[in-house]
Structure formats: C-alpha cells, structure tokens
Motif scaffolding. Structure first.
Motif, PDB file in Angstrom:
ATOM      1  N   LEU A   1      -2.616  -4.489 -12.500  1.00  0.00           N
ATOM      2  CA  LEU A   1      -1.794  -5.136 -11.521  1.00  0.00           C
ATOM      3  C   LEU A   1      -2.375  -5.631 -10.192  1.00  0.00           C
ATOM      4  O   LEU A   1      -1.885  -6.370  -9.672  1.00  0.00           O
ATOM      5  CB  LEU A   1      -0.361  -4.587 -11.762  1.00  0.00           C
ATOM      6  N   GLN A   2      -3.465  -4.685  -9.694  1.00  0.00           N
ATOM      7  CA  GLN A   2      -3.833  -4.681  -8.641  1.00  0.00           C
ATOM      8  C   GLN A   2      -2.741  -4.592  -7.235  1.00  0.00           C
ATOM      9  O   GLN A   2      -2.587  -5.496  -6.217  1.00  0.00           O
ATOM     10  CB  GLN A   2      -4.713  -5.935  -8.198  1.00  0.00           C
ATOM     11  N   LEU A   3      -1.556  -4.010  -7.532  1.00  0.00           N
ATOM     12  CA  LEU A   3      -0.437  -3.860  -6.562  1.00  0.00           C
ATOM     13  C   LEU A   3      -1.166  -3.026  -5.227  1.00  0.00           C
ATOM     14  O   LEU A   3      -2.014  -2.458  -5.225  1.00  0.00           O
ATOM     15  CB  LEU A   3       0.648  -2.988  -7.162  1.00  0.00           C
ATOM     16  N   GLU A   4      -0.317  -3.144  -4.245  1.00  0.00           N
ATOM     17  CA  GLU A   4      -0.517  -2.625  -2.966  1.00  0.00           C
ATOM     18  C   GLU A   4      -0.468  -1.377  -3.173  1.00  0.00           C
ATOM     19  O   GLU A   4       0.919  -0.731  -3.291  1.00  0.00           O
ATOM     20  CB  GLU A   4       0.303  -3.081  -1.703  1.00  0.00           C
ATOM     21  N   PRO A   5      -1.304  -0.211  -3.045  1.00  0.00           N
ATOM     22  CA  PRO A   5      -1.223   1.188  -2.924  1.00  0.00           C
ATOM     23  C   PRO A   5      -0.259   1.850  -2.417  1.00  0.00           C
ATOM     24  O   PRO A   5       0.630   2.590  -2.648  1.00  0.00           O
ATOM     25  CB  PRO A   5      -2.518   1.741  -2.609  1.00  0.00           C
ATOM     26  N   LEU A   6      -0.096   1.443  -0.838  1.00  0.00           N
ATOM     27  CA  LEU A   6       1.051   2.236  -0.004  1.00  0.00           C
ATOM     28  C   LEU A   6       2.102   1.809  -0.462  1.00  0.00           C
ATOM     29  O   LEU A   6       3.318   2.645  -0.330  1.00  0.00           O
ATOM     30  CB  LEU A   6       0.382   1.651   1.373  1.00  0.00           C
ATOM     31  N   ALA A   7       2.722   0.594  -0.513  1.00  0.00           N
ATOM     32  CA  ALA A   7       3.875   0.228  -0.985  1.00  0.00           C
ATOM     33  C   ALA A   7       4.431   0.650  -2.508  1.00  0.00           C
ATOM     34  O   ALA A   7       5.575   1.360  -2.392  1.00  0.00           O
ATOM     35  CB  ALA A   7       4.078  -1.318  -0.934  1.00  0.00           C
ATOM     36  N   LEU A   8       3.202   0.809  -3.261  1.00  0.00           N
ATOM     37  CA  LEU A   8       3.883   1.350  -4.660  1.00  0.00           C
ATOM     38  C   LEU A   8       4.165   2.724  -4.520  1.00  0.00           C
ATOM     39  O   LEU A   8       4.965   3.139  -5.172  1.00  0.00           O
ATOM     40  CB  LEU A   8       2.502   1.213  -5.676  1.00  0.00           C
ATOM     41  N   LEU A   9       3.286   3.566  -3.726  1.00  0.00           N
ATOM     42  CA  LEU A   9       3.633   4.820  -3.481  1.00  0.00           C
ATOM     43  C   LEU A   9       4.924   5.088  -2.732  1.00  0.00           C
ATOM     44  O   LEU A   9       5.571   6.091  -2.934  1.00  0.00           O
ATOM     45  CB  LEU A   9       2.416   5.675  -2.676  1.00  0.00           C
TER      46      LEU A   9
END
Length: 124
Positions: free
Chosen positions: A95-103
């Motif tokens: 999905l190529q989501l934003e890592p910082l926001a996902l975490l």
C-alpha cells in the motif's frame, strides 16, 4: 455481543486516540499521512480483537491444565505477532503508506491497550 462490553470500550478508546493522531497528521501533513495513521491504529485494533478472542477461549476452557493454558497463550501471542507483521508489511510494502504516520497510529492504539490493560478485554 460475544466479545462483551470491555472490548467495546477498549476499541472506542483506541478509535478516539487514533482519530486524534490522524487529525494531527492531517493538519500538519495531508490526507495520506492521516490515512496511514488510521491504518496503523487498525493494526492495533485487530491485535486487541485477537487478544479478546484468546481471552474468551481461555475463559471457556476451565478444564485446561496450566501447561495447556500456557501453550494456548503462546499460540495467541504468535498469532498476534504474525498478524501484526503481515499487516505492517502490507501497509508499508503493497500500500506504500507513510511509515511515520503508520507507526504513530499503531503506537496510539497500542498505548490504549497499555493504559486500559487486558482488564477491559476480560470484562463482560
């Protein structure tokens, strides 16, 4: 409902804190970051639901020996870890989501689990 009101309260609190986290990312960044935070919070919610399912199963099996209960607990922990890992891989990879926001969303959801603990999951 089979999961009881304790898990409902836990999920509601997760929703509120993850929603606030997503709102911060929406204000500071954009909708992609907010959606990534919501996805991360969803991973924590799935984790809570799996924990509730395991707690319910354990409560419905009073005839288990301590060794059987321990084995069931380990199986539950492994299931939760594998599910979280798969969902993280899906979010970050496919999905190529934003890592910082996902975490951040995941941490917000897990933080609720730490604050309210497993007592919420076990309540009826």
């Amino acid at each position: 409902h089979p999961l009881g009101t304790g898990i409902h309260r836990l999920l509601l609190n997760q929703l509120l804190l993850v929603g606030m986290t997503a709102a911060v990312f929406l204000v500071i960044f954009d909708m992609d970051y907010a959606a990534s935070a919501v996805y991360g919070g969803s991973i924590a919610a799935v984790n809570a639901l799996l924990a509730a399912r395991c707690a319910r199963r354990d409560a419905q099996a009073p005839e288990r020996t301590p060794q059987q209960s321990l084995a069931a607990m380990y199986i539950c922990v492994i299931q939760r870890f594998v599910m979280a890992a798969v969902l993280f891989a899906l979010g970050l990879g496919a999905l190529q989501l934003e890592p910082l926001a996902l975490l951040a969303g995941f941490i917000a959801g897990q933080f609720v689990m730490v604050i309210f603990g497993t007592q919420q999951i076990k309540q009826k």
